[in-house]
Every structure is written in C-alpha cells, then in structure tokens.
Design a protein around this motif. Structure first.
Motif, mmCIF file in Angstrom:
data_model
loop_
_atom_site.group_PDB
_atom_site.id
_atom_site.type_symbol
_atom_site.label_atom_id
_atom_site.label_comp_id
_atom_site.label_asym_id
_atom_site.label_seq_id
_atom_site.Cartn_x
_atom_site.Cartn_y
_atom_site.Cartn_z
ATOM 1 N N GLN A 41 0.734 -1.159 0.081
ATOM 2 C CA GLN A 41 0.455 0.580 -0.247
ATOM 3 C C GLN A 41 0.271 1.096 0.159
ATOM 4 O OE1 GLN A 41 -2.166 -0.408 3.584
ATOM 5 N NE2 GLN A 41 -3.730 -1.834 2.124
ATOM 6 N N ARG A 42 1.984 1.329 0.828
ATOM 7 C CA ARG A 42 3.243 1.987 0.962
ATOM 8 C C ARG A 42 3.587 3.205 -0.794
ATOM 9 N NH1 ARG A 42 4.930 0.569 5.615
ATOM 10 N NH2 ARG A 42 6.378 -0.028 4.070
ATOM 11 N N LEU A 43 4.416 1.408 -1.180
ATOM 12 C CA LEU A 43 4.451 1.497 -2.377
ATOM 13 C C LEU A 43 3.675 2.283 -3.884
ATOM 14 C CD1 LEU A 43 6.844 -1.485 -2.685
ATOM 15 C CD2 LEU A 43 7.307 1.047 -2.478
ATOM 16 N N HIS A 44 2.442 1.215 -3.780
ATOM 17 C CA HIS A 44 1.728 2.299 -4.605
ATOM 18 C C HIS A 44 0.576 3.680 -4.335
ATOM 19 C CE1 HIS A 44 0.655 -1.108 -7.035
ATOM 20 N NE2 HIS A 44 0.799 -1.820 -5.264
ATOM 21 N N ALA A 45 1.131 4.105 -2.805
ATOM 22 C CA ALA A 45 0.876 5.658 -2.425
ATOM 23 C C ALA A 45 2.035 6.095 -2.852
ATOM 24 C CB ALA A 45 0.283 5.648 -0.813
ATOM 25 N N ARG A 46 3.031 5.825 -2.766
ATOM 26 C CA ARG A 46 4.532 6.705 -3.497
ATOM 27 C C ARG A 46 4.399 6.448 -5.256
ATOM 28 N NH1 ARG A 46 9.298 4.333 0.532
ATOM 29 N NH2 ARG A 46 7.506 5.378 2.811
ATOM 30 N N ALA A 47 3.692 5.472 -5.827
ATOM 31 C CA ALA A 47 3.838 5.591 -7.011
ATOM 32 C C ALA A 47 3.218 7.187 -7.968
ATOM 33 C CB ALA A 47 3.764 4.903 -7.887
ATOM 34 N N LYS A 48 3.882 7.363 -8.768
ATOM 35 C CA LYS A 48 2.980 9.095 -8.986
ATOM 36 C C LYS A 48 2.918 8.072 -10.254
ATOM 37 C CE LYS A 48 6.811 11.449 -8.115
ATOM 38 N NZ LYS A 48 8.558 12.760 -8.703
ATOM 39 N N PRO A 49 1.344 8.421 -10.804
ATOM 40 C CA PRO A 49 0.703 8.254 -11.743
ATOM 41 C C PRO A 49 2.012 8.396 -13.068
ATOM 42 C CG PRO A 49 -0.284 10.261 -10.973
ATOM 43 C CD PRO A 49 0.802 10.043 -10.233
ATOM 44 N N GLN A 50 1.554 7.733 -14.128
ATOM 45 C CA GLN A 50 2.417 7.569 -15.299
ATOM 46 C C GLN A 50 1.666 8.787 -16.409
ATOM 47 O OE1 GLN A 50 5.756 6.489 -16.383
ATOM 48 N NE2 GLN A 50 5.736 5.596 -14.100
ATOM 49 N N PRO A 51 1.949 9.620 -17.405
ATOM 50 C CA PRO A 51 1.620 10.010 -18.236
ATOM 51 C C PRO A 51 0.615 9.253 -19.424
ATOM 52 C CG PRO A 51 3.805 10.766 -18.069
ATOM 53 C CD PRO A 51 2.993 10.332 -17.183
ATOM 54 N N ASP A 52 -0.579 9.723 -20.008
ATOM 55 C CA ASP A 52 -0.559 8.519 -20.669
ATOM 56 C C ASP A 52 0.292 8.418 -21.959
ATOM 57 O OD1 ASP A 52 -3.203 8.086 -19.498
ATOM 58 O OD2 ASP A 52 -4.381 9.813 -20.579
ATOM 59 N N ALA A 53 0.419 10.093 -22.464
ATOM 60 C CA ALA A 53 1.635 10.467 -23.692
ATOM 61 C C ALA A 53 2.905 10.145 -23.246
ATOM 62 C CB ALA A 53 0.897 11.440 -24.464
ATOM 63 N N PRO A 54 3.795 10.452 -24.123
ATOM 64 C CA PRO A 54 5.536 10.761 -23.800
ATOM 65 C C PRO A 54 5.181 12.225 -23.715
ATOM 66 C CG PRO A 54 5.204 9.389 -25.642
ATOM 67 C CD PRO A 54 4.028 9.325 -24.893
ATOM 68 N N LEU A 55 6.647 12.915 -23.186
ATOM 69 C CA LEU A 55 6.738 13.456 -23.458
ATOM 70 C C LEU A 55 7.614 14.010 -24.749
ATOM 71 C CD1 LEU A 55 7.341 15.096 -19.479
ATOM 72 C CD2 LEU A 55 4.601 15.689 -21.283
ATOM 73 N N ALA A 56 7.820 15.514 -25.257
ATOM 74 C CA ALA A 56 7.878 15.680 -26.968
ATOM 75 C C ALA A 56 9.890 15.964 -26.173
ATOM 76 C CB ALA A 56 7.946 15.933 -27.495
ATOM 77 N N THR A 57 10.662 15.147 -26.820
ATOM 78 C CA THR A 57 11.930 16.012 -26.095
ATOM 79 C C THR A 57 12.728 16.144 -27.426
ATOM 80 O OG1 THR A 57 13.286 13.920 -26.899
ATOM 81 C CG2 THR A 57 12.142 13.382 -24.864
ATOM 82 N N GLU A 58 13.647 17.237 -26.463
ATOM 83 C CA GLU A 58 14.448 18.215 -27.844
ATOM 84 C C GLU A 58 15.026 17.222 -28.848
ATOM 85 O OE1 GLU A 58 15.357 21.095 -28.008
ATOM 86 O OE2 GLU A 58 13.946 21.185 -25.995
ATOM 87 N N LEU A 59 15.695 15.748 -28.319
ATOM 88 C CA LEU A 59 15.945 14.981 -29.779
ATOM 89 C C LEU A 59 14.983 14.541 -30.836
ATOM 90 C CD1 LEU A 59 18.203 12.916 -27.292
ATOM 91 C CD2 LEU A 59 18.956 14.067 -28.991
ATOM 92 N N SER A 60 13.510 14.851 -30.508
ATOM 93 C CA SER A 60 12.618 14.335 -31.346
ATOM 94 C C SER A 60 12.470 15.193 -32.382
ATOM 95 C CB SER A 60 11.247 13.627 -30.835
ATOM 96 O OG SER A 60 10.802 14.659 -30.103
ATOM 97 N N ARG A 61 12.335 16.220 -32.288
ATOM 98 C CA ARG A 61 12.493 17.203 -33.130
ATOM 99 C C ARG A 61 12.706 16.705 -34.631
ATOM 100 N NH1 ARG A 61 12.512 22.956 -29.733
ATOM 101 N NH2 ARG A 61 10.980 22.012 -28.368
#
Length: 61
Positions: A41-61
């Motif tokens: 329960q502690r590990l699940h509470a500490r886990a951050k929710p994952q974003p649905d779409a990955p964030l664009a990085t500088e290398l993907s441009r």
C-alpha cells in the motif's frame, strides 16, 4: 505397565510443544502478511501516475 503414565505424559508434552510451534508459525505468517500488505500500500501510494502520452524531447524534433 508401570511406565505407561510416563509415556502418555511425554506424548502429551510432545503434542503440546507441536501445537505451540504451529500456533507461533501461524502468528508469524499473519504478521508477515500484514507487513507485506502495508508495504504494498505504501509503494502504491508513493508511485506517481504515469502520463498517458510520452513527453516530446529535444531529440525528437
């Protein structure tokens, strides 16, 4: 036949020690399960929710 009460008493002590050992094991297992549940329960509470779409990085441009 004079030793029969001693044999019965020794067997009763054996069964009593066996029962105490089983009860102690059951208590240790119960405590371990509770601790594991709390840890999960502690590990699940500490886990951050994952974003649905990955964030664009500088290398993907």
């Amino acid at each position: 036949m004079t030793h029969l009460p001693f044999i019965i008493a020794a067997f009763a002590v054996f069964v009593l020690v066996l029962a105490c050992d089983a009860f102690g094991s059951w208590l240790r297992l119960r405590l371990a399960r509770r601790q594991a549940t709390r840890r999960q329960q502690r590990l699940h509470a500490r886990a951050k929710p994952q974003p649905d779409a990955p964030l664009a990085t500088e290398l993907s441009r």
